[in-house]
Design a protein around this motif. Structure first.
Motif, PDB file in Angstrom:
ATOM      1  N   PRO A 159       0.823  -1.210   0.000  1.00  0.00           N
ATOM      2  CA  PRO A 159       0.000   0.000   0.000  1.00  0.00           C
ATOM      3  C   PRO A 159       0.856   1.259   0.000  1.00  0.00           C
ATOM      4  CG  PRO A 159       0.087  -0.941   2.197  1.00  0.00           C
ATOM      5  CD  PRO A 159       0.781  -1.915   1.292  1.00  0.00           C
ATOM      6  N   GLY A 160       0.271   2.345  -0.488  1.00  0.00           N
ATOM      7  CA  GLY A 160       0.909   3.649  -0.406  1.00  0.00           C
ATOM      8  C   GLY A 160       0.597   4.326   0.913  1.00  0.00           C
ATOM      9  N   PRO A 161       0.983   5.589   1.056  1.00  0.00           N
ATOM     10  CA  PRO A 161       0.921   6.236   2.364  1.00  0.00           C
ATOM     11  C   PRO A 161      -0.433   6.790   2.790  1.00  0.00           C
ATOM     12  CG  PRO A 161       1.889   7.721   0.768  1.00  0.00           C
ATOM     13  CD  PRO A 161       1.685   6.411   0.058  1.00  0.00           C
ATOM     14  N   CYS A 162      -1.331   7.063   1.843  1.00  0.00           N
ATOM     15  CA  CYS A 162      -2.524   7.841   2.196  1.00  0.00           C
ATOM     16  C   CYS A 162      -3.477   7.108   3.142  1.00  0.00           C
ATOM     17  CB  CYS A 162      -3.268   8.268   0.938  1.00  0.00           C
ATOM     18  SG  CYS A 162      -2.323   9.422  -0.083  1.00  0.00           S
ATOM     19  N   GLY A 163      -3.501   5.786   3.073  1.00  0.00           N
ATOM     20  CA  GLY A 163      -4.415   5.042   3.935  1.00  0.00           C
ATOM     21  C   GLY A 163      -4.097   5.149   5.401  1.00  0.00           C
ATOM     22  N   CYS A 165      -2.488   7.972   6.693  1.00  0.00           N
ATOM     23  CA  CYS A 165      -2.298   9.399   7.009  1.00  0.00           C
ATOM     24  C   CYS A 165      -3.578   9.919   7.664  1.00  0.00           C
ATOM     25  CB  CYS A 165      -1.989  10.184   5.734  1.00  0.00           C
ATOM     26  SG  CYS A 165      -1.682  11.943   6.009  1.00  0.00           S
ATOM     27  N   LEU A 166      -3.545  10.123   8.961  1.00  0.00           N
ATOM     28  CA  LEU A 166      -4.749  10.495   9.702  1.00  0.00           C
ATOM     29  C   LEU A 166      -5.035  11.991   9.641  1.00  0.00           C
ATOM     30  CD1 LEU A 166      -4.287   8.224  12.858  1.00  0.00           C
ATOM     31  CD2 LEU A 166      -5.549   7.741  10.750  1.00  0.00           C
ATOM     32  N   GLU A 167      -3.998  12.823   9.637  1.00  0.00           N
ATOM     33  CA  GLU A 167      -4.196  14.267   9.690  1.00  0.00           C
ATOM     34  C   GLU A 167      -4.659  14.836   8.349  1.00  0.00           C
ATOM     35  OE1 GLU A 167      -4.024  16.101  12.391  1.00  0.00           O
ATOM     36  OE2 GLU A 167      -3.470  14.372  13.625  1.00  0.00           O
ATOM     37  N   LYS A 168      -4.172  14.253   7.254  1.00  0.00           N
ATOM     38  CA  LYS A 168      -4.498  14.720   5.900  1.00  0.00           C
ATOM     39  C   LYS A 168      -4.332  16.239   5.759  1.00  0.00           C
ATOM     40  CE  LYS A 168      -7.445  10.843   4.642  1.00  0.00           C
ATOM     41  NZ  LYS A 168      -6.897   9.977   5.699  1.00  0.00           N
ATOM     42  N   PRO A 169      -3.117  16.752   6.011  1.00  0.00           N
ATOM     43  CA  PRO A 169      -2.909  18.209   5.928  1.00  0.00           C
ATOM     44  C   PRO A 169      -3.098  18.773   4.535  1.00  0.00           C
ATOM     45  CG  PRO A 169      -0.810  17.058   6.140  1.00  0.00           C
ATOM     46  CD  PRO A 169      -1.880  16.035   6.375  1.00  0.00           C
ATOM     47  N   CYS A 170      -3.046  17.931   3.498  1.00  0.00           N
ATOM     48  CA  CYS A 170      -3.256  18.440   2.137  1.00  0.00           C
ATOM     49  C   CYS A 170      -4.627  19.091   2.000  1.00  0.00           C
ATOM     50  CB  CYS A 170      -3.084  17.311   1.117  1.00  0.00           C
ATOM     51  SG  CYS A 170      -4.196  15.902   1.336  1.00  0.00           S
ATOM     52  N   ILE A 171      -5.625  18.523   2.666  1.00  0.00           N
ATOM     53  CA  ILE A 171      -7.001  19.023   2.504  1.00  0.00           C
ATOM     54  C   ILE A 171      -7.146  20.418   3.102  1.00  0.00           C
ATOM     55  CG2 ILE A 171      -9.405  18.628   3.163  1.00  0.00           C
ATOM     56  CD1 ILE A 171      -8.825  15.627   2.944  1.00  0.00           C
ATOM     57  N   SER A 172      -6.657  20.600   4.327  1.00  0.00           N
ATOM     58  CA  SER A 172      -6.805  21.903   4.980  1.00  0.00           C
ATOM     59  C   SER A 172      -5.880  22.961   4.385  1.00  0.00           C
ATOM     60  CB  SER A 172      -6.540  21.765   6.489  1.00  0.00           C
ATOM     61  OG  SER A 172      -5.249  21.239   6.728  1.00  0.00           O
ATOM     62  N   ALA A 173      -4.816  22.534   3.691  1.00  0.00           N
ATOM     63  CA  ALA A 173      -3.867  23.503   3.121  1.00  0.00           C
ATOM     64  C   ALA A 173      -4.372  24.140   1.840  1.00  0.00           C
ATOM     65  CB  ALA A 173      -2.529  22.820   2.858  1.00  0.00           C
TER      66      ALA A 173
END
Length: 237
Positions: A159-163, A165-173
């Motif tokens: 698997p890749g990293p996104c699964g 990644c709990l904070e998901k800072p890309c969305i809020s940025a």
């Protein structure tokens, strides 16, 4: 990975494909043995591909040779795609391999599905795949088609990293609010992103996507501002 059997990397003194790719600004991403479900095209009529070798690039590695290319200076459309086609087409021909590109089409080849087959990638809310080492910074540039098996271990569908990644800072940025994490699936609202960029010509996004820069993976592979501005110009058309 050392290339297809009987080709570069078999001890005959010929150049390894990775070295030729690196000089042109590209790198080997991974490979897998082709099966019908992968929808890998034939190299030519009656000549099936037995393996697919995925070629990618990191922007700053690609930017230096591209900047010195005739395509970068001829003021014609799609200079990076044309450089990619010329440079990688020559390498593939020299190795006796077929080649297809993500910008061939429509219909387009399933490059994201092929990348997932090589392992280490996951879909991200940004509309690009994220890799456990390179984050969202590895671009998919071409697929080399080999008539022979490829030496080395086959793809591991890790698997890749996104699964995880709990904070998901890309969305809020993202200042445009163009990303969301409605599961499933996460989504990227391209028209909303474009509208924000066109309405705000001085927005920081014009020097590189803030969502990508917020990703916690692959920071050391992030684009320079010059490379990011080139890609943003192409995105805006």
């Amino acid at each position: 990975m050392s290339g297809a059997r009987g080709r570069a990397g078999d001890g005959d003194g010929r150049e390894q494909p990775g070295a030729a790719l690196a000089r042109a600004g590209f790198r080997l991403v991974g490979h897998f043995a082709a099966i019908p479900a992968d929808h890998v095209p034939d190299i030519a009529q009656g000549r099936p591909a037995r393996a697919l070798i995925l070629v990618g690039s990191l922007s700053d590695e690609l930017f230096a040779p591209f900047r010195e290319s005739p395509e970068a200076a001829d003021d014609r459309p799609d200079p990076l795609d044309r450089y990619t086609r010329r440079a990688l087409g020559g390498i593939a021909g020299g190795l006796g391999l077929g080649i297809v590109f993500p910008f061939d089409g429509p219909p387009y080849f399933p490059f994201q599905r092929w990348a997932l087959r090589t392992g280490g990638f996951s879909p991200s809310p940004m509309g690009v795949l994220a890799h456990h080492t390179f984050g969202p910074w590895i671009g998919l540039r071409a697929a080399l088609l080999s008539p022979e098996p490829v030496e080395g271990p086959d793809a591991a569908e890790e698997p890749g990293p996104c699964g995880t990644c709990l904070e998901k800072p890309c969305i809020s940025a993202c200042p445009a609010g163009a990303l969301r994490d409605a599961a499933p699936p996460a989504s990227y609202d391209v028209p909303r992103c474009l509208a924000h960029l066109r309405a705000e010509p001085q927005a920081t996004c014009h020097t590189g996507c803030l969502a990508r820069r917020a990703c916690p993976y692959g920071h050391e592979h992030a684009q320079s501002r010059d490379a990011a501005a080139l890609h943003m110009k192409a995105f805006l058309g």
